[in-house]
Design a protein around this motif. Structure first.
Motif, mmCIF file in Angstrom:
data_model
loop_
_atom_site.group_PDB
_atom_site.id
_atom_site.type_symbol
_atom_site.label_atom_id
_atom_site.label_comp_id
_atom_site.label_asym_id
_atom_site.label_seq_id
_atom_site.Cartn_x
_atom_site.Cartn_y
_atom_site.Cartn_z
ATOM 1 N N ARG A 272 52.765 -4.670 42.451
ATOM 2 C CA ARG A 272 53.683 -4.981 41.861
ATOM 3 C C ARG A 272 53.764 -4.701 40.531
ATOM 4 O O ARG A 272 55.370 -4.084 40.098
ATOM 5 C CB ARG A 272 53.333 -6.751 41.726
ATOM 6 C CG ARG A 272 55.043 -7.576 41.882
ATOM 7 C CD ARG A 272 55.799 -7.844 42.759
ATOM 8 N NE ARG A 272 56.862 -6.296 42.838
ATOM 9 C CZ ARG A 272 57.858 -6.404 43.689
ATOM 10 N NH1 ARG A 272 57.298 -6.911 44.852
ATOM 11 N NH2 ARG A 272 58.457 -5.274 43.252
ATOM 12 N N MET B 228 55.048 -0.791 40.979
ATOM 13 C CA MET B 228 56.988 -0.589 40.827
ATOM 14 C C MET B 228 57.544 -1.527 39.918
ATOM 15 O O MET B 228 58.844 -0.730 39.540
ATOM 16 C CB MET B 228 56.587 -1.884 42.542
ATOM 17 C CG MET B 228 56.314 -1.341 43.741
ATOM 18 S SD MET B 228 56.544 -1.830 45.001
ATOM 19 C CE MET B 228 55.788 -3.441 45.509
ATOM 20 N N ASP B 229 57.422 -2.671 39.866
ATOM 21 C CA ASP B 229 57.478 -3.228 38.114
ATOM 22 C C ASP B 229 57.841 -2.589 37.313
ATOM 23 O O ASP B 229 59.262 -2.068 36.785
ATOM 24 C CB ASP B 229 57.978 -5.012 37.979
ATOM 25 C CG ASP B 229 57.279 -5.528 38.870
ATOM 26 O OD1 ASP B 229 59.040 -5.628 39.990
ATOM 27 O OD2 ASP B 229 57.336 -6.707 39.084
ATOM 28 N N ASP C 97 58.280 0.906 37.120
ATOM 29 C CA ASP C 97 58.474 1.895 37.305
ATOM 30 C C ASP C 97 57.973 3.293 37.244
ATOM 31 O O ASP C 97 57.874 4.242 36.246
ATOM 32 C CB ASP C 97 59.663 2.155 37.030
ATOM 33 C CG ASP C 97 61.020 3.223 37.711
ATOM 34 O OD1 ASP C 97 60.853 3.748 39.264
ATOM 35 O OD2 ASP C 97 61.807 3.475 37.184
ATOM 36 N N PHE D 266 57.322 3.284 48.192
ATOM 37 C CA PHE D 266 55.581 2.769 48.044
ATOM 38 C C PHE D 266 55.520 2.434 48.798
ATOM 39 O O PHE D 266 55.900 0.784 50.016
ATOM 40 C CB PHE D 266 55.676 2.187 47.082
ATOM 41 C CG PHE D 266 54.282 1.789 46.564
ATOM 42 C CD1 PHE D 266 53.940 2.915 46.119
ATOM 43 C CD2 PHE D 266 53.849 0.667 46.350
ATOM 44 C CE1 PHE D 266 51.849 2.502 45.677
ATOM 45 C CE2 PHE D 266 53.149 0.285 44.926
ATOM 46 C CZ PHE D 266 51.858 0.845 44.914
ATOM 47 N N TYR E 251 58.218 -0.141 50.659
ATOM 48 C CA TYR E 251 59.471 -0.679 49.586
ATOM 49 C C TYR E 251 59.929 0.707 49.240
ATOM 50 O O TYR E 251 59.442 1.764 49.015
ATOM 51 C CB TYR E 251 57.801 -1.212 48.455
ATOM 52 C CG TYR E 251 57.579 -2.537 48.707
ATOM 53 C CD1 TYR E 251 58.085 -3.946 48.247
ATOM 54 C CD2 TYR E 251 56.064 -2.558 49.309
ATOM 55 C CE1 TYR E 251 57.574 -4.604 48.106
ATOM 56 C CE2 TYR E 251 55.609 -3.420 49.324
ATOM 57 C CZ TYR E 251 55.714 -4.817 48.910
ATOM 58 O OH TYR E 251 55.438 -5.872 48.616
ATOM 59 N N ARG F 254 63.104 2.452 46.684
ATOM 60 C CA ARG F 254 64.162 1.915 45.330
ATOM 61 C C ARG F 254 64.964 2.039 45.101
ATOM 62 O O ARG F 254 65.528 3.086 46.255
ATOM 63 C CB ARG F 254 62.530 3.901 44.195
ATOM 64 C CG ARG F 254 63.279 2.812 42.683
ATOM 65 C CD ARG F 254 62.631 3.757 42.378
ATOM 66 N NE ARG F 254 62.902 4.430 40.901
ATOM 67 C CZ ARG F 254 63.890 4.360 40.097
ATOM 68 N NH1 ARG F 254 64.120 5.281 41.209
ATOM 69 N NH2 ARG F 254 64.050 4.668 39.202
ATOM 70 N N LYS G 42 64.765 -1.021 41.721
ATOM 71 C CA LYS G 42 63.638 -1.594 41.494
ATOM 72 C C LYS G 42 63.513 -1.572 43.246
ATOM 73 O O LYS G 42 64.412 -0.717 43.614
ATOM 74 C CB LYS G 42 64.308 -3.256 41.444
ATOM 75 C CG LYS G 42 65.234 -3.719 40.109
ATOM 76 C CD LYS G 42 63.954 -4.446 39.293
ATOM 77 C CE LYS G 42 63.735 -4.474 37.821
ATOM 78 N NZ LYS G 42 62.610 -4.602 36.764
ATOM 79 N N TYR G 43 62.520 -1.979 43.527
ATOM 80 C CA TYR G 43 61.773 -1.867 44.854
ATOM 81 C C TYR G 43 61.710 -2.630 45.063
ATOM 82 O O TYR G 43 61.484 -3.946 44.366
ATOM 83 C CB TYR G 43 60.112 -1.093 44.588
ATOM 84 C CG TYR G 43 59.979 -0.321 43.999
ATOM 85 C CD1 TYR G 43 60.132 1.138 45.094
ATOM 86 C CD2 TYR G 43 60.192 0.287 42.839
ATOM 87 C CE1 TYR G 43 59.243 2.574 44.558
ATOM 88 C CE2 TYR G 43 59.726 1.753 42.331
ATOM 89 C CZ TYR G 43 59.386 2.835 43.237
ATOM 90 O OH TYR G 43 58.910 3.995 43.204
#
Ligand SMILES: NC(=[NH2+])NCCC[C@H](N)C(=O)O
Length: 454
Positions: free
Chosen positions: A279, A282-283, A285, A292, A340, A342, A348-349
């Motif tokens: 997480r 991803m958050d 970036d 992902f 996921y 992007r 954002k993913y």
């Protein structure tokens, strides 16, 4: 290629001079250092004194791209000696013979160098410039001081009087000195406890190198958590920017990460890395890939298959190897992929698909799979190192044969004896961190080489 003598006359002279007195690992560190064109800019001391790789961003898009710079850690006598006293308590598989481990690791480093990879060892990075530059010396002293604890007195004076190898050894064994009065002679008596970095040889795990750069991880086992600080220090000393750092409650170990180009990266979560780390990547970036894939190990979670790189590896742009037993919907050990994607606008993913079986997922991504037998996996057949263009280093002869016989694989495999390093539960992929690969777009391609991604 970065740091190669041909890049400048001055550099080759420096290397020639240094080679008279220094080991190859020193040469690689200093060659990378000397290869920089820009004069040092005023920055943090660490960086101005040892601006290695400064103009060369750490980056890795795909594991099949040409490996340029690797960080490894030679088996360190003191910490491995302590680790070897209780293999299981040190996350080792079997007892270890340090002399053999050192010799095998030296061969490994030579092999990487013959493939054109700059190999930087942790000890050489730590020691680099320390004899001649007081700033580098003070930085190393501070690191050593942070690893040295006393029951009573402070260690400043002790640290300032140490030689470079003593400082590095202190960092490797992380001692606590317990002092009691002796009421005779010097008046005090010391006993010691240690928290040695007995797994630092596995430089894969403290961080990951993504399309965006290096992200520091957080190791799950209490025995390994302090490794991150040392690698962070080394990476900054190289002048390489760390683009992110996983925070509690996240756990991220590099053996779980596979970059498969700017389109896709994989992260295993299970026994070691966890969804909280996925997480955060991803958050914040930190991946730089459009998609992902989080590969969940929910049913297995076994030390023999602790990381994704214990059961899977990418050996070309169209071929991978995978432990047979985890393949298929019916497998009780199967891994499940959450994909996921992007959003290019917001960065954002968001979750696109969930619970896909790993083998079907990678086939759908265009990879043929060479299945590896369970017995071979236990002998580290899956934990190969791809130096790019399908030049593979393996420690397992029969699976190497299986690979070269496969119609899906067109590359080369070098087999080395790494048995004393595998005693510590990891092999060549675990024992290397490639911090820079040449993007394939920059490498000219011949027709017959295309499918191997050269
Ligand atoms: N990337 C890897 N598979 N690393 C292997 C690490 C082995 C180490 N003894 C541990 O248990 O943590």
């Amino acid at each position: 290629m970065l740091g190669e003598p041909s890049t400048s006359q001055h550099l080759s002279e420096t290397i020639a001079m240094a080679s008279m007195r220094k080991k190859p690992s020193y040469l690689d560190v200093s060659a990378v250092h000397e290869a920089l064109e820009e004069p040092p800019r005023k920055k943090a001391r660490n960086v101005t004194t040892c601006k290695l790789l400064e103009s060369k961003r750490a980056k890795q898009d795909h594991e099949n791209e040409l490996a340029e710079v690797a960080i490894v850690c030679e088996p360190e006598h003191s910490s491995l000696m302590m680790g070897g006293l209780h293999p299981r308590g040190s996350l080792y598989e079997r007892p270890v013979n340090i002399d053999i481990a050192k010799a095998q690791h030296a061969e490994f480093r030579n092999l990487l160098r013959t493939h054109g990879v700059r190999v930087l060892t942790v000890r050489e990075i730590l020691a680099y410039n320390v004899e001649t530059n007081i700033g580098a010396r003070v930085d190393l002293e501070n690191l050593a001081l942070s690893t040295l604890k006393y029951g009573m007195a402070a260690g400043h004076q002790v640290i300032e009087n140490m030689g470079v190898s003593q400082l590095v050894d202190t960092i490797m064994i992380q001692p606590t000195v317990h002092i009691t009065p002796s009421y005779r002679d010097t008046g005090l008596s010391a006993t010691y406890t240690f928290e040695p970095l007995s797994n630092l040889v596995y430089t894969r795990d403290q961080q990951i190198t993504t399309c965006k750069g290096i992200v520091m991880g957080r190791l799950r086992s209490q025995q390994r958590q302090r490794e991150v600080q040392v690698m962070h220090f080394c990476i900054e000393k190289l002048g390489v920017k760390v683009v992110g750092q996983i925070q509690e409650p996240g756990f991220l170990e590099g053996g779980d990460f596979f970059p498969l180009g700017q389109d896709l990266a994989l992260l295993g979560v299970g026994l070691r890395s966890n969804p909280a780390a996925a997480r955060q990547l991803m958050d914040q970036d930190l991946l730089g890939s459009k998609r992902f894939a989080v590969v969940r190990d929910e049913f297995d979670r076994n030390q023999d298959r602790m990381h994704l790189d214990c059961v899977f590896s990418v050996v070309s742009d169209t071929c991978c190897i995978m432990l047979e037993d985890i393949m298929g919907e019916a497998s009780p050990l199967r891994r499940l992929v959450d994909e996921y994607v992007r959003d290019p606008e917001t960065g954002k993913y968001s979750l696109k698909r969930q619970g896909l079986e790993l083998a079907s997922f990678v086939r759908e991504e265009g990879y043929n799979i060479i299945p590896i037998k369970a017995e071979h996996q236990l002998a580290y057949a899956c934990n190969v190192l791809n130096l790019g263009g399908s030049r593979i280093i393996s420690v397992h002869a029969s699976s190497a044969r299986q690979m070269v016989r496969s119609p899906h694989f067109k590359g080369d495999v070098c087999v080395i004896d790494f048995s004393s390093i595998t005693s510590m539960y990891g092999s060549v992929h675990c024992a290397s961190q490639i911090i820079k690969r040449v993007p394939s777009a920059l490498v000219p391609v011949g027709d017959d080489e295309k499918q191997n991604g050269v």
